[in-house]
Scaffold this active site. Sequence first.
Site, PDB file in Angstrom:
ATOM      1  N   THR A 127       0.823  -1.216   0.000  1.00 16.39           N
ATOM      2  CA  THR A 127       0.000   0.000   0.000  1.00 16.39           C
ATOM      3  C   THR A 127       0.856   1.264   0.000  1.00 16.39           C
ATOM      4  OG1 THR A 127      -0.145  -0.211   2.364  1.00 16.39           O
ATOM      5  CG2 THR A 127      -2.080  -0.926   1.134  1.00 16.39           C
ATOM      6  N   ASP A 177      12.646   5.088   0.739  1.00 21.09           N
ATOM      7  CA  ASP A 177      12.103   4.203   1.767  1.00 21.09           C
ATOM      8  C   ASP A 177      13.225   3.681   2.648  1.00 21.09           C
ATOM      9  OD1 ASP A 177      10.403   4.423  -0.384  1.00 21.09           O
ATOM     10  OD2 ASP A 177      10.249   2.285  -0.781  1.00 21.09           O
TER      11      ASP A 177
HETATM   12  N1  LIG Z   1       3.195  -7.233   3.804  1.00 23.53           N
HETATM   13  C1  LIG Z   1       3.973  -8.017   3.045  1.00 23.53           C
HETATM   14  N2  LIG Z   1       4.191  -9.308   3.377  1.00 23.53           N
HETATM   15  C2  LIG Z   1       4.982 -10.069   2.635  1.00 23.53           C
HETATM   16  N3  LIG Z   1       5.622  -9.648   1.521  1.00 23.53           N
HETATM   17  C3  LIG Z   1       5.432  -8.399   1.134  1.00 23.53           C
HETATM   18  C4  LIG Z   1       4.608  -7.514   1.886  1.00 23.53           C
HETATM   19  N4  LIG Z   1       4.620  -6.323   1.258  1.00 23.53           N
HETATM   20  C5  LIG Z   1       5.401  -6.465   0.181  1.00 23.53           C
HETATM   21  N5  LIG Z   1       5.890  -7.714   0.091  1.00 23.53           N
HETATM   22  C6  LIG Z   1       6.800  -8.244  -0.947  1.00 23.53           C
HETATM   23  O1  LIG Z   1       7.470  -7.138  -1.569  1.00 23.53           O
HETATM   24  C7  LIG Z   1       7.146  -7.033  -2.970  1.00 23.53           C
HETATM   25  C8  LIG Z   1       7.055  -5.581  -3.378  1.00 23.53           C
HETATM   26  O2  LIG Z   1       6.020  -4.946  -2.625  1.00 23.53           O
HETATM   27  P1  LIG Z   1       5.638  -3.411  -2.879  1.00 23.53           P
HETATM   28  O3  LIG Z   1       4.643  -3.370  -3.980  1.00 23.53           O
HETATM   29  O4  LIG Z   1       6.881  -2.624  -2.998  1.00 23.53           O
HETATM   30  O5  LIG Z   1       4.880  -3.094  -1.513  1.00 23.53           O
HETATM   31  P2  LIG Z   1       5.084  -1.878  -0.488  1.00 23.53           P
HETATM   32  O6  LIG Z   1       4.346  -0.730  -1.086  1.00 23.53           O
HETATM   33  O7  LIG Z   1       4.436  -2.366   0.778  1.00 23.53           O
HETATM   34  O8  LIG Z   1       6.536  -1.661  -0.364  1.00 23.53           O
HETATM   35  C9  LIG Z   1       5.821  -7.836  -3.058  1.00 23.53           C
HETATM   36  O9  LIG Z   1       5.608  -8.294  -4.377  1.00 23.53           O
HETATM   37  C10 LIG Z   1       6.051  -8.965  -2.072  1.00 23.53           C
HETATM   38  O10 LIG Z   1       6.932  -9.933  -2.602  1.00 23.53           O
HETATM   39  O1  LIG Z   2       6.190   6.031  -6.016  1.00 25.50           O
HETATM   40  C1  LIG Z   2       6.629   6.274  -4.887  1.00 25.50           C
HETATM   41  O2  LIG Z   2       6.356   7.335  -4.300  1.00 25.50           O
HETATM   42  C2  LIG Z   2       7.531   5.250  -4.203  1.00 25.50           C
HETATM   43  O3  LIG Z   2       7.204   3.927  -4.665  1.00 25.50           O
HETATM   44  C3  LIG Z   2       7.880   2.860  -4.011  1.00 25.50           C
HETATM   45  O4  LIG Z   2       7.468   2.767  -2.665  1.00 25.50           O
HETATM   46  P1  LIG Z   2       6.254   1.736  -2.239  1.00 25.50           P
HETATM   47  O5  LIG Z   2       6.081   1.855  -0.767  1.00 25.50           O
HETATM   48  O6  LIG Z   2       6.708   0.371  -2.633  1.00 25.50           O
HETATM   49  O7  LIG Z   2       5.060   2.163  -3.002  1.00 25.50           O
HETATM   50  C4  LIG Z   2       9.377   3.080  -4.145  1.00 25.50           C
HETATM   51  O8  LIG Z   2      10.061   2.078  -3.395  1.00 25.50           O
HETATM   52  C5  LIG Z   2       9.821   4.483  -3.703  1.00 25.50           C
HETATM   53  O9  LIG Z   2      11.206   4.654  -3.957  1.00 25.50           O
HETATM   54  C6  LIG Z   2       9.009   5.543  -4.449  1.00 25.50           C
HETATM   55  O10 LIG Z   2       9.340   6.837  -4.011  1.00 25.50           O
HETATM   56 MG   LIG Z   3       7.903  -1.295  -1.843  1.00 27.31          MG
END
Ligand SMILES: Nc1ncnc2c1ncn2[C@@H]1O[C@H](COP(=O)(O)OP(=O)(O)O)[C@@H](O)[C@H]1O
Ligand SMILES: O=C(O)[C@H]1O[C@H](OP(=O)(O)O)[C@H](O)[C@@H](O)[C@@H]1O
Ligand SMILES: [Mg+2]
Length: 363
Positions: A127, A177
């Site tokens: 999210t 991040d």
């Molecule tokens: N809550 C979670 N539990 C387990 N794996 C996760 C979780 N959130 C993200 N991942 C792993 O990280 C990958 C990238 O997630 P991402 O879209 O960057 O989510 P976020 O926005 O939470 O960083 C996912 O495809 C999954 O493999």
């Molecule tokens: O688009 C963004 O603002 C960010 O997207 C990713 O973060 P996520 O929490 O996985 O949505 C990315 O890792 C960041 O570097 C970007 O700023």
């Molecule tokens: Mg991410």
Amino acid sequence: MAEPEMESDASSGIIEYKAYARIGLLGNPSDVYFGRTISLSIGNFWASVRLEPSLELVIQPHPTHDLVRFDGFQHLVSRLEKEGFYGGVRLLMAFCKVFYKYCSNKNIELHGGNFTLSYETNIPRQTGLSGSSAIVCAALNCFLDFYKIRHLVKVEERPGLILSAENELGIIAGLQDRVVQVYGGLVYMDFNKERMDENGYGIYEPMDISLLPELYLIHAENPSDSGKVHNTIRKRWLDGDKFIRSSIEEVAEIALEGRSVLLKRDYSKLALLMNQNFDIRRKMFGDDALGALNIKMVEVARSVGAASKFTGSGGAVVAFCPEGPSQAQLLEEACKEAGLTVQPVQVIPSFLGEEDLKTLSSS
Ligand SMILES: Nc1ncnc2c1ncn2[C@@H]1O[C@H](COP(=O)(O)OP(=O)(O)O)[C@@H](O)[C@H]1O
Ligand SMILES: O=C(O)[C@H]1O[C@H](OP(=O)(O)O)[C@H](O)[C@@H](O)[C@@H]1O
Ligand SMILES: [Mg+2]
């Protein structure tokens, strides 16, 4: 400064670290493109990783986040449609690989044997609250203690190491991040190309968290794959698309301006910058890529006059109510009516310890 939240049990050798969710306050997603951002670490959600010494190297699948056993097809399909195919195991595996290679390249010897890694997380999945890098960041902290190499891995290099685990998986992401998850608190970041090419990391400037006004976090169960969201824009940026290039520069300027706006506590300007930040993202990515529910979250906040933008690539929104508590009350009511969860943001102060601070280039 607070230590990154950790627990250890000397007799069993078990080490456990937490890493917190983050909010990209201004400038994201320009961090993916040599821009600038201001981000903060939040205590509302976190991931934790536990390392236990063991004979073999084991990465334990999480019982719910890495589900491989289902009631039947319907369960499997609905689960995959809602949450996608992947969980944290692939992140931990990729991280083990990049960590080992990093240490080999730096001639850092890893004495201490094997381990079993397991993880927990309450960060709403995918999210835009950086649930992915929180898992990797917590794992890095476990390794730094387990192998007693905290003094050998520079703080500035840690975010890049965390990011390389996701790059290994083909996930497009930036450093914001990971920087704020390593530093904690509120951090202004400048990823200008010259600096990045020269050092492999940017300029990271911790800011006083008391400069922040009360912020609110809105989210919905609406996972989106941040790597996928970024794919098209990344390609256009690489192809030199003028609109994308200039929009990214504009977003990066917002963080630069935001830094002085925060230092002056000019909160009405802060509200304008937050809104501008989202409006530029919307033009760049387009409504289809951002998703109707994500846009609705921003609009619900704006309907009561709050400033709002995505915390990351989508799924959660940070809102600021320049008119104070009465407006915050209206925000709460509007979110409730729209079926959205809203909560006050708890900012987590910087948690670098003495051993970490000694590795900083400026120290
Ligand atoms: N809550 C979670 N539990 C387990 N794996 C996760 C979780 N959130 C993200 N991942 C792993 O990280 C990958 C990238 O997630 P991402 O879209 O960057 O989510 P976020 O926005 O939470 O960083 C996912 O495809 C999954 O493999
Ligand atoms: O688009 C963004 O603002 C960010 O997207 C990713 O973060 P996520 O929490 O996985 O949505 C990315 O890792 C960041 O570097 C970007 O700023
Ligand atoms: Mg991410």
